[in-house]
Design a protein around this motif. Structure first.
Motif, mmCIF file in Angstrom:
data_model
loop_
_atom_site.group_PDB
_atom_site.id
_atom_site.type_symbol
_atom_site.label_atom_id
_atom_site.label_comp_id
_atom_site.label_asym_id
_atom_site.label_seq_id
_atom_site.Cartn_x
_atom_site.Cartn_y
_atom_site.Cartn_z
ATOM 1 N N LEU A 180 -22.767 38.428 -19.228
ATOM 2 C CA LEU A 180 -22.564 39.785 -19.682
ATOM 3 C C LEU A 180 -23.848 40.552 -19.413
ATOM 4 O O LEU A 180 -24.941 40.000 -19.534
ATOM 5 N N ARG A 181 -23.702 41.786 -19.043
ATOM 6 C CA ARG A 181 -24.870 42.647 -18.937
ATOM 7 C C ARG A 181 -24.449 44.091 -19.097
ATOM 8 O O ARG A 181 -23.337 44.478 -18.738
ATOM 9 N N GLU A 182 -25.363 44.868 -19.656
ATOM 10 C CA GLU A 182 -25.155 46.302 -19.672
ATOM 11 C C GLU A 182 -25.376 46.753 -18.238
ATOM 12 O O GLU A 182 -26.256 46.239 -17.544
ATOM 13 N N VAL A 183 -24.560 47.673 -17.756
ATOM 14 C CA VAL A 183 -24.659 48.104 -16.364
ATOM 15 C C VAL A 183 -26.103 48.485 -16.062
ATOM 16 O O VAL A 183 -26.726 49.250 -16.794
ATOM 17 N N GLY A 184 -26.655 47.879 -15.004
ATOM 18 C CA GLY A 184 -28.011 48.172 -14.589
ATOM 19 C C GLY A 184 -29.083 47.297 -15.213
ATOM 20 O O GLY A 184 -30.253 47.464 -14.924
ATOM 21 N N SER A 185 -28.701 46.341 -16.058
ATOM 22 C CA SER A 185 -29.703 45.479 -16.684
ATOM 23 C C SER A 185 -29.499 44.028 -16.244
ATOM 24 O O SER A 185 -28.676 43.744 -15.388
ATOM 25 N N LEU A 186 -30.233 43.109 -16.843
ATOM 26 C CA LEU A 186 -30.160 41.689 -16.481
ATOM 27 C C LEU A 186 -28.971 41.012 -17.144
ATOM 28 O O LEU A 186 -28.543 41.385 -18.229
ATOM 29 N N TRP A 187 -28.477 39.958 -16.484
ATOM 30 C CA TRP A 187 -27.379 39.158 -17.045
ATOM 31 C C TRP A 187 -27.885 38.365 -18.234
ATOM 32 O O TRP A 187 -29.025 37.910 -18.262
ATOM 33 N N MET A 188 -27.022 38.152 -19.247
ATOM 34 C CA MET A 188 -27.338 37.292 -20.386
ATOM 35 C C MET A 188 -26.085 36.523 -20.787
ATOM 36 O O MET A 188 -24.962 36.976 -20.556
ATOM 37 N N SER A 189 -26.290 35.354 -21.341
ATOM 38 C CA SER A 189 -25.176 34.555 -21.853
ATOM 39 C C SER A 189 -24.888 34.969 -23.284
ATOM 40 O O SER A 189 -25.817 35.243 -24.054
ATOM 41 N N VAL A 190 -23.603 34.991 -23.631
ATOM 42 C CA VAL A 190 -23.196 35.314 -24.995
ATOM 43 C C VAL A 190 -22.124 34.327 -25.429
ATOM 44 O O VAL A 190 -21.492 33.676 -24.593
ATOM 45 N N ALA A 191 -21.912 34.232 -26.722
ATOM 46 C CA ALA A 191 -20.870 33.376 -27.279
ATOM 47 C C ALA A 191 -19.576 34.183 -27.372
ATOM 48 O O ALA A 191 -19.471 35.100 -28.189
ATOM 49 N N VAL A 192 -18.612 33.863 -26.504
ATOM 50 C CA VAL A 192 -17.316 34.549 -26.529
ATOM 51 C C VAL A 192 -16.479 33.940 -27.648
ATOM 52 O O VAL A 192 -16.279 32.732 -27.701
ATOM 53 N N LEU A 193 -15.999 34.798 -28.546
ATOM 54 C CA LEU A 193 -15.198 34.343 -29.677
ATOM 55 C C LEU A 193 -13.715 34.396 -29.374
ATOM 56 O O LEU A 193 -12.959 33.540 -29.831
ATOM 57 N N ASN A 194 -13.281 35.413 -28.638
ATOM 58 C CA ASN A 194 -11.903 35.435 -28.158
ATOM 59 C C ASN A 194 -11.772 36.389 -26.980
ATOM 60 O O ASN A 194 -12.590 37.266 -26.770
ATOM 61 N N LEU A 195 -10.722 36.135 -26.225
ATOM 62 C CA LEU A 195 -10.436 36.881 -25.006
ATOM 63 C C LEU A 195 -8.958 37.200 -25.003
ATOM 64 O O LEU A 195 -8.132 36.345 -25.326
ATOM 65 N N SER A 196 -8.640 38.440 -24.668
ATOM 66 C CA SER A 196 -7.233 38.833 -24.534
ATOM 67 C C SER A 196 -7.059 39.524 -23.196
ATOM 68 O O SER A 196 -8.021 39.716 -22.458
ATOM 69 N N ALA A 197 -5.848 39.935 -22.911
ATOM 70 C CA ALA A 197 -5.565 40.618 -21.650
ATOM 71 C C ALA A 197 -6.278 41.957 -21.551
ATOM 72 O O ALA A 197 -6.469 42.483 -20.462
ATOM 73 N N SER A 198 -6.724 42.503 -22.684
ATOM 74 C CA SER A 198 -7.334 43.833 -22.656
ATOM 75 C C SER A 198 -8.757 43.896 -23.211
ATOM 76 O O SER A 198 -9.370 44.953 -23.199
ATOM 77 N N GLY A 199 -9.298 42.767 -23.690
ATOM 78 C CA GLY A 199 -10.632 42.845 -24.263
ATOM 79 C C GLY A 199 -11.261 41.506 -24.579
ATOM 80 O O GLY A 199 -10.644 40.456 -24.455
ATOM 81 N N VAL A 200 -12.512 41.594 -25.011
ATOM 82 C CA VAL A 200 -13.321 40.416 -25.326
ATOM 83 C C VAL A 200 -14.063 40.684 -26.626
ATOM 84 O O VAL A 200 -14.574 41.785 -26.844
ATOM 85 N N ARG A 201 -14.128 39.674 -27.475
ATOM 86 C CA ARG A 201 -14.979 39.721 -28.665
ATOM 87 C C ARG A 201 -16.067 38.684 -28.473
ATOM 88 O O ARG A 201 -15.781 37.524 -28.156
ATOM 89 N N PHE A 202 -17.321 39.090 -28.622
ATOM 90 C CA PHE A 202 -18.420 38.156 -28.435
ATOM 91 C C PHE A 202 -19.494 38.380 -29.476
ATOM 92 O O PHE A 202 -19.510 39.380 -30.187
#
Length: 93
Positions: A1-23
């Protein structure tokens, strides 16, 4: 995950759906921040990179911040890949 224009970082994904992600991570992101998310699950040939927007965030008692990202601008192929990933995570298929 990264904010557009910044460095990549790893995050703990809690759930994923067809329309979104909670992390969860240690740093808060601003509401409305544009994000890029890269998924590389086992068994997938190449990473899936999609864009989204922070629609909510909440500080937890443990000091970490949970965020909700709304996926945006997915191509039909990316939507199929997300749907496939969600099915894989739910059913192992």
């Amino acid at each position: 995950l990264r904010e557009v224009g910044s460095l990549w970082m790893s995050v703990a994904v809690l759930n994923l759906s067809a329309s979104g992600v909670r992390f969860r991570n240690e740093l808060p992101f601003d509401l409305g921040a544009e994000m890029e998310l890269k998924f590389q699950p086992t068994g997938f040939s190449k990473p899936l990179v999609v864009r989204g927007r922070v629609v909510w965030h909440e500080m937890q008692a443990s000091g970490v911040v949970e965020h909700g990202i709304e996926l945006r601008g997915l191509s039909p192929e990316q939507q199929l890949q997300i749907d496939s990933l969600v099915r894989f995570l739910i059913h192992g298929q």
